[in-house]
Design a protein around this motif. Structure first.
Motif, PDB file in Angstrom:
ATOM      1  N   ILE A 148       0.860  -1.179   0.000  1.00  0.00           N
ATOM      2  CA  ILE A 148       0.000   0.000   0.000  1.00  0.00           C
ATOM      3  C   ILE A 148       0.896   1.229   0.000  1.00  0.00           C
ATOM      4  O   ILE A 148       1.654   1.459   0.940  1.00  0.00           O
ATOM      5  N   GLN A 149       0.826   2.017  -1.068  1.00  0.00           N
ATOM      6  CA  GLN A 149       1.696   3.176  -1.182  1.00  0.00           C
ATOM      7  C   GLN A 149       1.256   4.288  -0.230  1.00  0.00           C
ATOM      8  O   GLN A 149       0.074   4.614  -0.147  1.00  0.00           O
ATOM      9  N   LEU A 150       2.250   4.860   0.472  1.00  0.00           N
ATOM     10  CA  LEU A 150       1.995   5.920   1.446  1.00  0.00           C
ATOM     11  C   LEU A 150       2.640   7.243   1.041  1.00  0.00           C
ATOM     12  O   LEU A 150       2.025   8.293   1.148  1.00  0.00           O
ATOM     13  N   ASN A 151       3.915   7.178   0.618  1.00  0.00           N
ATOM     14  CA  ASN A 151       4.669   8.386   0.247  1.00  0.00           C
ATOM     15  C   ASN A 151       4.586   9.436   1.353  1.00  0.00           C
ATOM     16  O   ASN A 151       4.252  10.599   1.115  1.00  0.00           O
ATOM     17  N   SER A 152       4.902   9.005   2.564  1.00  0.00           N
ATOM     18  CA  SER A 152       4.772   9.876   3.741  1.00  0.00           C
ATOM     19  C   SER A 152       6.144  10.215   4.306  1.00  0.00           C
ATOM     20  O   SER A 152       7.100   9.440   4.191  1.00  0.00           O
ATOM     21  N   ASN A 153       6.230  11.382   4.929  1.00  0.00           N
ATOM     22  CA  ASN A 153       7.451  11.747   5.642  1.00  0.00           C
ATOM     23  C   ASN A 153       7.681  10.764   6.784  1.00  0.00           C
ATOM     24  O   ASN A 153       6.747  10.388   7.498  1.00  0.00           O
ATOM     25  N   ILE A 154       8.928  10.364   6.968  1.00  0.00           N
ATOM     26  CA  ILE A 154       9.229   9.348   7.965  1.00  0.00           C
ATOM     27  C   ILE A 154       9.240   9.934   9.368  1.00  0.00           C
ATOM     28  O   ILE A 154       9.673  11.065   9.584  1.00  0.00           O
ATOM     29  N   SER A 155       8.722   9.155  10.300  1.00  0.00           N
ATOM     30  CA  SER A 155       8.779   9.498  11.724  1.00  0.00           C
ATOM     31  C   SER A 155       8.668   8.209  12.509  1.00  0.00           C
ATOM     32  O   SER A 155       8.133   7.202  12.015  1.00  0.00           O
ATOM     33  N   SER A 156       9.184   8.217  13.719  1.00  0.00           N
ATOM     34  CA  SER A 156       9.113   7.018  14.551  1.00  0.00           C
ATOM     35  C   SER A 156       7.663   6.674  14.882  1.00  0.00           C
ATOM     36  O   SER A 156       7.283   5.496  14.948  1.00  0.00           O
ATOM     37  N   GLU A 157       6.840   7.717  15.079  1.00  0.00           N
ATOM     38  CA  GLU A 157       5.432   7.472  15.412  1.00  0.00           C
ATOM     39  C   GLU A 157       4.706   6.760  14.261  1.00  0.00           C
ATOM     40  O   GLU A 157       3.896   5.853  14.502  1.00  0.00           O
ATOM     41  N   LEU A 158       5.004   7.166  13.031  1.00  0.00           N
ATOM     42  CA  LEU A 158       4.369   6.523  11.882  1.00  0.00           C
ATOM     43  C   LEU A 158       4.782   5.062  11.785  1.00  0.00           C
ATOM     44  O   LEU A 158       3.930   4.180  11.587  1.00  0.00           O
ATOM     45  N   LEU A 159       6.068   4.777  11.945  1.00  0.00           N
ATOM     46  CA  LEU A 159       6.551   3.397  11.873  1.00  0.00           C
ATOM     47  C   LEU A 159       5.923   2.533  12.961  1.00  0.00           C
ATOM     48  O   LEU A 159       5.516   1.391  12.704  1.00  0.00           O
ATOM     49  N   ILE A 160       5.833   3.068  14.144  1.00  0.00           N
ATOM     50  CA  ILE A 160       5.244   2.306  15.253  1.00  0.00           C
ATOM     51  C   ILE A 160       3.784   1.995  14.981  1.00  0.00           C
ATOM     52  O   ILE A 160       3.328   0.849  15.166  1.00  0.00           O
ATOM     53  N   ASN A 161       3.036   2.989  14.526  1.00  0.00           N
ATOM     54  CA  ASN A 161       1.602   2.774  14.268  1.00  0.00           C
ATOM     55  C   ASN A 161       1.356   1.782  13.139  1.00  0.00           C
ATOM     56  O   ASN A 161       0.367   1.044  13.165  1.00  0.00           O
ATOM     57  N   ILE A 162       2.250   1.741  12.175  1.00  0.00           N
ATOM     58  CA  ILE A 162       2.084   0.790  11.071  1.00  0.00           C
ATOM     59  C   ILE A 162       2.150  -0.644  11.580  1.00  0.00           C
ATOM     60  O   ILE A 162       1.375  -1.506  11.147  1.00  0.00           O
ATOM     61  N   PHE A 163       3.064  -0.909  12.517  1.00  0.00           N
ATOM     62  CA  PHE A 163       3.301  -2.289  12.952  1.00  0.00           C
ATOM     63  C   PHE A 163       2.519  -2.700  14.196  1.00  0.00           C
ATOM     64  O   PHE A 163       2.715  -3.811  14.699  1.00  0.00           O
ATOM     65  N   ILE A 164       1.657  -1.825  14.700  1.00  0.00           N
ATOM     66  CA  ILE A 164       0.812  -2.223  15.827  1.00  0.00           C
ATOM     67  C   ILE A 164      -0.031  -3.428  15.396  1.00  0.00           C
ATOM     68  O   ILE A 164      -0.659  -3.397  14.336  1.00  0.00           O
ATOM     69  N   PRO A 165      -0.049  -4.506  16.180  1.00  0.00           N
ATOM     70  CA  PRO A 165      -0.782  -5.720  15.778  1.00  0.00           C
ATOM     71  C   PRO A 165      -2.255  -5.451  15.475  1.00  0.00           C
ATOM     72  O   PRO A 165      -2.886  -4.565  16.059  1.00  0.00           O
ATOM     73  N   ASN A 166      -2.770  -6.231  14.516  1.00  0.00           N
ATOM     74  CA  ASN A 166      -4.181  -6.219  14.114  1.00  0.00           C
ATOM     75  C   ASN A 166      -4.598  -4.923  13.416  1.00  0.00           C
ATOM     76  O   ASN A 166      -5.794  -4.620  13.331  1.00  0.00           O
ATOM     77  N   THR A 167      -3.622  -4.157  12.922  1.00  0.00           N
ATOM     78  CA  THR A 167      -3.946  -2.999  12.096  1.00  0.00           C
ATOM     79  C   THR A 167      -3.800  -3.398  10.623  1.00  0.00           C
ATOM     80  O   THR A 167      -3.113  -4.376  10.306  1.00  0.00           O
ATOM     81  N   PRO A 168      -4.439  -2.688   9.695  1.00  0.00           N
ATOM     82  CA  PRO A 168      -4.451  -3.122   8.291  1.00  0.00           C
ATOM     83  C   PRO A 168      -3.079  -3.241   7.639  1.00  0.00           C
ATOM     84  O   PRO A 168      -2.913  -4.028   6.703  1.00  0.00           O
ATOM     85  N   LEU A 169      -2.082  -2.482   8.117  1.00  0.00           N
ATOM     86  CA  LEU A 169      -0.786  -2.451   7.433  1.00  0.00           C
ATOM     87  C   LEU A 169       0.322  -3.197   8.172  1.00  0.00           C
ATOM     88  O   LEU A 169       1.462  -3.215   7.711  1.00  0.00           O
ATOM     89  N   HIS A 170       0.013  -3.824   9.295  1.00  0.00           N
ATOM     90  CA  HIS A 170       1.087  -4.372  10.126  1.00  0.00           C
ATOM     91  C   HIS A 170       1.745  -5.602   9.517  1.00  0.00           C
ATOM     92  O   HIS A 170       2.899  -5.910   9.787  1.00  0.00           O
ATOM     93  N   ASP A 171       1.023  -6.327   8.663  1.00  0.00           N
ATOM     94  CA  ASP A 171       1.533  -7.572   8.104  1.00  0.00           C
ATOM     95  C   ASP A 171       2.271  -7.286   6.793  1.00  0.00           C
ATOM     96  O   ASP A 171       1.663  -6.930   5.795  1.00  0.00           O
ATOM     97  N   GLY A 172       3.573  -7.430   6.802  1.00  0.00           N
ATOM     98  CA  GLY A 172       4.377  -7.144   5.618  1.00  0.00           C
ATOM     99  C   GLY A 172       5.501  -6.193   5.962  1.00  0.00           C
ATOM    100  O   GLY A 172       5.788  -5.917   7.138  1.00  0.00           O
ATOM    101  N   ALA A 173       6.157  -5.686   4.949  1.00  0.00           N
ATOM    102  CA  ALA A 173       7.326  -4.838   5.151  1.00  0.00           C
ATOM    103  C   ALA A 173       7.027  -3.386   4.813  1.00  0.00           C
ATOM    104  O   ALA A 173       6.224  -3.091   3.929  1.00  0.00           O
ATOM    105  N   VAL A 174       7.699  -2.498   5.523  1.00  0.00           N
ATOM    106  CA  VAL A 174       7.726  -1.080   5.167  1.00  0.00           C
ATOM    107  C   VAL A 174       8.976  -0.847   4.329  1.00  0.00           C
ATOM    108  O   VAL A 174      10.065  -1.315   4.687  1.00  0.00           O
ATOM    109  N   ILE A 175       8.836  -0.147   3.223  1.00  0.00           N
ATOM    110  CA  ILE A 175       9.981   0.175   2.375  1.00  0.00           C
ATOM    111  C   ILE A 175      10.212   1.679   2.402  1.00  0.00           C
ATOM    112  O   ILE A 175       9.305   2.461   2.112  1.00  0.00           O
TER     113      ILE A 175
END
Length: 275
Positions: A148-175
């Motif tokens: 899922i393309q995001l094209n977002s500015n990087i931040s620790s908060e964004l990375l953490i929220n992506i990988f929180i379990p049972n969220t739509p984007l947590h399964d897979g890799a962030v590039i």
């Protein structure tokens, strides 16, 4: 006198013309650098070389085939390089095509390292599984398209929220591409190496797999143990401390980039002196 002035003007115009063409080519190379278009350009150079050699050796059939490839190559280049051409036109429209951003790139890379380290620390302490892959020279567009393309500015908060379990984007890799979170929930190729420990799961196999086919650096946080690992150049570095992770990322991203810039600056300085 007028004839001499006209001749001088022609020489000056020719010099300006050459300099501008060189600069545009240089900027275009910067645009496609880090993508698979670089490998395609190498293929085009090989075709041109084969064409010249076959003509010189009198290989009629091979020479004809290479000539046909060159004749139709223009359309192929437009189709193959479509993403890179679109990005170049976007940069031109934003006025960034002719701007220099070396200092900004250094600052952005340092911020990227800090964001990754901070997010990794948070997730490791809470055993939140994570897979973060950082693009370097080899393009990762094929893998970005799987997520899922995001094209977002990087931040620790964004990375953490992506990988929180049972969220739509947590399964897979962030590039991460050019200090931007390009996509999440991406699929990476799994390593087929028989030497991987059986206690390692899919995240580690994916991290090792992508390091075998690209020069990316990938950070893994184990969901079971909270241990931090990193892969690059087909090698897996396990159970890293936070300081070690930061040191490796800084070395591969910030220091390596500054060394490349210093080398380029020295080359340009010598070229000016020789000229």
């Amino acid at each position: 006198m007028q004839f001499a002035d006209f001749t001088l003007w022609k020489y000056l115009a020719s010099i300006v013309d050459i300099v501008l063409v060189w600069y545009v080519i240089y900027k275009l190379i910067n645009v496609i650098r880090g993508t698979k278009a670089v490998q395609l350009l190498k293929g085009i150079l090989v075709i041109l070389l084969v064409r010249v050699v076959s003509e010189w050796l009198g290989l009629i059939t091979l020479s004809w085939m290479m000539q046909q490839a060159i004749n139709w190559g223009f359309l192929a280049v437009i189709i193959i390089f479509q993403p890179e051409l679109r990005r170049a036109l976007e940069q031109l429209g934003r006025g960034r095509f002719f701007s220099s951003s070396r200092t900004q790139d250094d600052d952005n890379q340092e911020k990227t390292v800090e964001a990754i380290v901070k997010a990794t620390d948070y997730m490791a302490k809470r055993r939140i599984g994570a897979l973060i892959s950082i693009e370097r020279e080899t393009g990762m567009s094929d893998y970005i398209e799987t997520g899922i393309q995001l094209n977002s500015n990087i931040s620790s908060e964004l990375l953490i929220n992506i990988f929180i379990p049972n969220t739509p984007l947590h399964d897979g890799a962030v590039i991460i591409q050019r200090n931007i979170v390009s996509a999440a929930a991406c699929y990476l190729p799994l390593s087929e190496s028989p030497f991987i420990s059986k206690e390692l799961g899919t995240r580690h196999r994916a991290a090792l797999g992508i390091s075998e086919v690209t020069d990316s650096v990938t950070v893994v946080v184990s969901e079971e143990t909270g241990n931090i690992s990193l892969t690059k150049n087909g090698e897996l570095h396990r159970d890293l401390k936070l300081e070690e992770l930061k040191e490796i990322l800084t070395s591969d991203m910030v220091i390596h980039n500054k060394a490349k810039q210093a080398s380029s600056a020295r080359w340009n300085w010598r070229g000016k002196n020789n000229g």
